[in-house]
Motif scaffolding. Sequence first.
Motif, short mmCIF file in Angstrom:
data_model
loop_
_atom_site.label_atom_id
_atom_site.label_comp_id
_atom_site.label_asym_id
_atom_site.label_seq_id
_atom_site.Cartn_x
_atom_site.Cartn_y
_atom_site.Cartn_z
N THR A 3 22.58 36.79 1.99
CA THR A 3 22.97 35.44 1.59
C THR A 3 21.73 34.56 1.58
N ASP A 27 18.97 23.97 2.14
CA ASP A 27 20.03 24.98 2.09
C ASP A 27 21.19 24.61 3.01
N ARG A 28 20.88 24.19 4.23
CA ARG A 28 21.93 23.81 5.18
C ARG A 28 22.65 22.54 4.71
N ALA A 56 25.03 23.59 1.94
CA ALA A 56 26.12 24.41 2.47
C ALA A 56 27.17 23.58 3.19
N ILE A 57 26.77 22.52 3.87
CA ILE A 57 27.71 21.74 4.68
C ILE A 57 28.19 20.49 3.96
N CYS A 58 27.29 19.81 3.24
CA CYS A 58 27.67 18.56 2.60
C CYS A 58 28.20 18.74 1.18
N LYS A 59 27.81 19.81 0.51
CA LYS A 59 28.28 20.07 -0.86
C LYS A 59 28.72 21.53 -0.99
N PRO A 60 29.67 21.97 -0.18
CA PRO A 60 30.04 23.39 -0.16
C PRO A 60 30.58 23.90 -1.50
N TYR A 83 27.70 24.95 -3.69
CA TYR A 83 26.67 25.79 -3.05
C TYR A 83 26.24 26.95 -3.94
N ALA A 96 29.45 25.24 11.93
CA ALA A 96 28.38 24.48 11.28
C ALA A 96 27.21 24.27 12.23
N CYS A 127 23.15 25.43 12.07
CA CYS A 127 22.16 24.35 11.91
C CYS A 127 21.24 24.18 13.12
#
Length: 311
Positions: free
Chosen positions: A55, A119-120, A123-127, A130, A235, A239
């Motif tokens: 990934t 990347d993080r 992944a978390i704010c705009k899943p 992604y 999450a 992070c």
Amino acid sequence: MPNISSITEFLLLAFADTRELQLLHFALFLGIYLAALLGNGLILSAVACHHRLHTPMYFFLLNLALLDLGCISTTLPKAMANALWDTRAISYQGCAAQVFLFVFFITAEYSLLTVMAYDRYVAICKPLHYGSLVGSRACAQMAAAAWGSGFLNAVLHTATTFTLSLCHGNALDQFFCEIPHILKLSCSDAYIREVGFIAFSSCLVVGCFLFIVVSYVQIFRAVLRMPSEQGRHKAFSTCLPHLAVVSLFVSTIMFAYLKPPSFSSPSLDLAVSFLYSMLPPAVNPLIYSMRNQELKDAVRKLFEYIFLKKI
């Protein structure tokens, strides 16, 4: 007056004067180096061999492990050899190579940590976006940009530094070749040009740091709004290791280069340079594996495969 054409070697700063302490330092460095090789080697093997880890996050982690191995291998083997053979010398060409490689790996690693923050964030704010924003092609391009920025920065600084005239001897107050300590030997006004390049690089470093800070502010705001405790825990588990690595990397380098002159002394400079050049590559694998169950499982399966194959 010695200059760039007459110097054939530099003298590095010794960690100790007595033979017993030199051998003790050699044993310490060897332990740190083996720990870094083992930890980063396990991450490389685990990510490469387990398809579940193919990934973007683990792709960047694999690149980080490669950079950590390169960084610690640039400085530590020479320090071990000098401690073992009771010498301080490094050839002029060896010093230039060490400067180039150290700047290359440090710059590329910092750029990669910035990419990992992005990347993080995605992944978390705009899943939902992604897959399109951090696809395989985008990952390869961002990783190549990180490595490329390191290469260009290393070429720029190494070429500028080693065209200076040197007239203050060949003894460096550092256990490896580092640009600020080489500049202290310069008698040419051209060193101002290298100082300018360092100032420009510092601006880029500050820009990347602000990007990482803003990214994590947005990440923590998004995590705290998650209704599920399990979601928040997952999450944070992805992070916090990255944030710890960034904090360790940035804090040691900032203390090394931004500490007040009144705090400077040869022993303190030696200790600080030891921290930022050796500590992150050795402890980064431990930081990433502490809260990452997927990585732990992959390493455990790797060990099981190796031992069962031997049996």
